[in-house]
Design a protein around this motif. Structure first.
Motif, PDB file in Angstrom:
ATOM      1  N   PHE A 155     -58.301  70.357  43.934  1.00 26.56           N
ATOM      2  CA  PHE A 155     -57.905  70.062  42.558  1.00 26.56           C
ATOM      3  C   PHE A 155     -58.328  71.262  41.717  1.00 26.56           C
ATOM      4  O   PHE A 155     -58.985  72.190  42.206  1.00 26.56           O
ATOM      5  N   THR A 156     -57.935  71.271  40.462  1.00 26.40           N
ATOM      6  CA  THR A 156     -58.112  72.473  39.653  1.00 26.40           C
ATOM      7  C   THR A 156     -59.571  72.872  39.479  1.00 26.40           C
ATOM      8  O   THR A 156     -59.876  74.048  39.286  1.00 26.40           O
ATOM      9  N   GLY A 157     -60.499  71.905  39.563  1.00 24.54           N
ATOM     10  CA  GLY A 157     -61.909  72.229  39.376  1.00 24.54           C
ATOM     11  C   GLY A 157     -62.671  72.507  40.648  1.00 24.54           C
ATOM     12  O   GLY A 157     -63.839  72.902  40.597  1.00 24.54           O
ATOM     13  N   GLY A 158     -62.033  72.284  41.809  1.00 22.33           N
ATOM     14  CA  GLY A 158     -62.759  72.506  43.049  1.00 22.33           C
ATOM     15  C   GLY A 158     -62.112  71.834  44.236  1.00 22.33           C
ATOM     16  O   GLY A 158     -60.894  71.866  44.397  1.00 22.33           O
ATOM     17  N   VAL A 159     -62.926  71.171  45.058  1.00 20.56           N
ATOM     18  CA  VAL A 159     -62.429  70.580  46.294  1.00 20.56           C
ATOM     19  C   VAL A 159     -63.097  69.224  46.516  1.00 20.56           C
ATOM     20  O   VAL A 159     -64.250  69.010  46.117  1.00 20.56           O
ATOM     21  N   VAL A 160     -62.353  68.307  47.139  1.00 16.39           N
ATOM     22  CA  VAL A 160     -62.850  66.963  47.451  1.00 16.39           C
ATOM     23  C   VAL A 160     -62.879  66.787  48.959  1.00 16.39           C
ATOM     24  O   VAL A 160     -61.949  67.181  49.668  1.00 16.39           O
ATOM     25  N   HIS A 161     -63.969  66.199  49.470  1.00 17.20           N
ATOM     26  CA  HIS A 161     -64.043  65.755  50.865  1.00 17.20           C
ATOM     27  C   HIS A 161     -64.226  64.239  50.843  1.00 17.20           C
ATOM     28  O   HIS A 161     -65.106  63.725  50.134  1.00 17.20           O
ATOM     29  N   ILE A 162     -63.425  63.526  51.599  1.00 17.92           N
ATOM     30  CA  ILE A 162     -63.570  62.073  51.691  1.00 17.92           C
ATOM     31  C   ILE A 162     -64.630  61.747  52.741  1.00 17.92           C
ATOM     32  O   ILE A 162     -64.592  62.278  53.856  1.00 17.92           O
ATOM     33  N   ILE A 163     -65.575  60.891  52.369  1.00 16.42           N
ATOM     34  CA  ILE A 163     -66.665  60.536  53.286  1.00 16.42           C
ATOM     35  C   ILE A 163     -66.637  59.039  53.591  1.00 16.42           C
ATOM     36  O   ILE A 163     -66.047  58.245  52.853  1.00 16.42           O
ATOM     37  N   ASP A 164     -67.313  58.661  54.683  1.00 20.01           N
ATOM     38  CA  ASP A 164     -67.182  57.288  55.181  1.00 20.01           C
ATOM     39  C   ASP A 164     -68.304  56.360  54.751  1.00 20.01           C
ATOM     40  O   ASP A 164     -68.287  55.180  55.075  1.00 20.01           O
ATOM     41  N   LEU A 203     -65.449  69.558  34.997  1.00 18.50           N
ATOM     42  CA  LEU A 203     -66.265  70.426  35.846  1.00 18.50           C
ATOM     43  C   LEU A 203     -65.389  71.424  36.596  1.00 18.50           C
ATOM     44  O   LEU A 203     -64.237  71.128  36.939  1.00 18.50           O
ATOM     45  N   THR A 204     -65.932  72.586  36.844  1.00 21.50           N
ATOM     46  CA  THR A 204     -65.246  73.599  37.645  1.00 21.50           C
ATOM     47  C   THR A 204     -66.190  74.114  38.721  1.00 21.50           C
ATOM     48  O   THR A 204     -67.410  74.013  38.596  1.00 21.50           O
ATOM     49  N   ASN A 205     -65.604  74.678  39.778  1.00 23.67           N
ATOM     50  CA  ASN A 205     -66.385  75.228  40.881  1.00 23.67           C
ATOM     51  C   ASN A 205     -67.330  74.177  41.466  1.00 23.67           C
ATOM     52  O   ASN A 205     -68.532  74.396  41.588  1.00 23.67           O
ATOM     53  N   VAL A 206     -66.770  73.020  41.816  1.00 26.03           N
ATOM     54  CA  VAL A 206     -67.569  71.926  42.353  1.00 26.03           C
ATOM     55  C   VAL A 206     -66.953  71.405  43.642  1.00 26.03           C
ATOM     56  O   VAL A 206     -65.775  71.641  43.948  1.00 26.03           O
ATOM     57  N   THR A 207     -67.769  70.685  44.391  1.00 24.83           N
ATOM     58  CA  THR A 207     -67.317  69.939  45.565  1.00 24.83           C
ATOM     59  C   THR A 207     -67.668  68.479  45.335  1.00 24.83           C
ATOM     60  O   THR A 207     -68.817  68.157  45.013  1.00 24.83           O
ATOM     61  N   ILE A 208     -66.696  67.603  45.477  1.00 24.51           N
ATOM     62  CA  ILE A 208     -66.929  66.171  45.292  1.00 24.51           C
ATOM     63  C   ILE A 208     -66.870  65.484  46.648  1.00 24.51           C
ATOM     64  O   ILE A 208     -65.908  65.638  47.401  1.00 24.51           O
TER      65      ILE A 208
END
Length: 380
Positions: free
Chosen positions: A156-165, A51-56
């Motif tokens: 990361f190459t496909g987008g961005v990650v936010h860690i959630i609780d 996947l590209t242009n995503v937020t995880i």
């Protein structure tokens, strides 16, 4: 399984640019449990990595630990709502790249990659709500559950990650959501009108769901209703074909209800009213749209009812009705247990119409269809 709500700690894009998702997960100690979980689903991680242009929205080790430590409850919820691990994971992926700085005090309703038609009967993918409250970013998901971002902007190459609780909660259908959030009169009225399956299967829905005390306040008016009359009242609370989140409910908006009568939206004194009913809890995400919880039962024979914004409570729209000693329609309805660790949120803060939507939302008609049988958020 549905999870993820996050809080906004950093505004700088973090970690290593150019690493792929697999490397990011392997190099982030807080995500080792997620990495291990994904290793059991190689087809899912392959899809994620492409996947590209995503937020995880990535649940932390503790979030997954809390979820799996109550696996019997979690699996029971998954089974009862026909969800799979794959569905849960795809609900944590947003369509588009959103850094912490893209979130604000105005809610954003962001589509995810959850498109399973049995779980997401909305156009464009089921959504999450992202909002900043008290300098913290939250993600609201089904059943008013909230997750906060504990670490933001991992690239990361496909987008961005936010860690959630907390693991996100996949929105359930209207009848299940009503039972879980103590809207037992709504759930019971749908059953009494043989309307549950019809309403649960509608596409792109906005529903204004009265609290239990609202039904009790007009007990005499609903005591001996025919099925047709009850369905007419229920249909007046439902807009089919248009999902109107709180940011779409601008002053002057008019919506066509399922019974072809008109609903009028008023924004006064910082509150949103539909006819004379006040929205007390907005944006309960459901499988086929959104539910706004209101403090009054709408009357299809009193479509011109208007609010008194300065009043602590509104007059009932059924003028000759008297209160019942008990809550109508709740016989046999039980409150369904929710999945563990989702942090359900209730409150009284309602965010009104987004200025950018004022022009497009005002007087926008909703698509209607024939019925077959006739922010407020607190974080935890």
């Amino acid at each position: 399984m549905k999870f993820f709500k996050f809080s906004l700690l950093a505004f700088l894009p973090a970690l290593v640019l150019g690493q792929n998702l697999t490397s990011l997960l392997s190099n982030t100690p807080q995500l080792s449990s997620l990495n291990a979980l994904l290793s059991n689903y190689p087809s899912v991680i392959k899809t994620f990595s492409n996947l590209t242009n995503v937020t995880i929205l990535a649940p932390s080790n503790q979030a997954l630990g809390n979820y799996t430590s109550n696996s019997s409850t979690a699996l029971s919820v998954l089974s009862s709502t026909n969800q799979t691990i794959s569905d849960l994971l795809t609900y944590h992926i947003l369509q588009g790249k959103f850094y912490a700085s893209n979130f604000s005090a105005t809610p954003k309703f962001l589509p995810t990659y959850l498109n399973d038609s049995s779980l997401s009967n909305v156009t464009g993918g089921q959504v999450v709500e992202g909002i900043v409250l008290k300098n913290k970013t939250y993600i609201f998901s089904g059943l008013l559950a909230n997750s906060s971002v504990t670490q933001a902007n991992l690239n990361f190459t496909g987008g961005v990650v936010h860690i959630i609780d907390k693991v996100l909660t996949i929105p359930a259908n209207i009848s299940y959501s009503a039972a879980v959030t103590n809207l037992t009169s709504v759930a019971g009225a749908l059953n009494a009108g043989n309307d549950t399956n019809t309403v649960d299967q509608l596409h792109n829905v906005t529903m204004f769901a009265p609290i239990n005390s609202a039904f009790q306040a007009i007990g005499s008016a609903v005591r001996n209703l025919s099925t047709k009359a009850l369905n007419n009242i229920l249909d007046y609370h439902i807009v089919n074909g248009t999902i109107a989140y709180s940011t779409d409910l601008c002053n002057g908006t008019r919506l066509n209800a399922l019974n072809n009568e008109t609903l009028s939206i008023r924004v006064q004194n910082g509150s949103i009213f539909v006819n004379s009913a006040k929205i007390v809890i907005p944006d309960l995400l459901v499988a086929n749209g959104v539910v706004h919880i209101v403090d009054n039962v709408l009357n299809p024979n009193n479509t011109l009812a208007t609010p008194i914004p300065t009043a602590s409570s509104q007059k009932v729209a059924f003028q000759s009705a008297s209160a019942a000693s008990s809550i109508p329609f709740t016989s046999g309805i039980t409150v369904t247990p929710t999945a563990f660790g989702t942090g359900a949120g209730f409150g009284s803060m309602v965010t009104t119409c987004s200025p950018s939507r004022q022009a497009s939302s005002k007087h926008a008609p909703a698509t209607t269809s024939t019925h077959s049988t006739t922010s407020a958020k607190t974080t935890h």
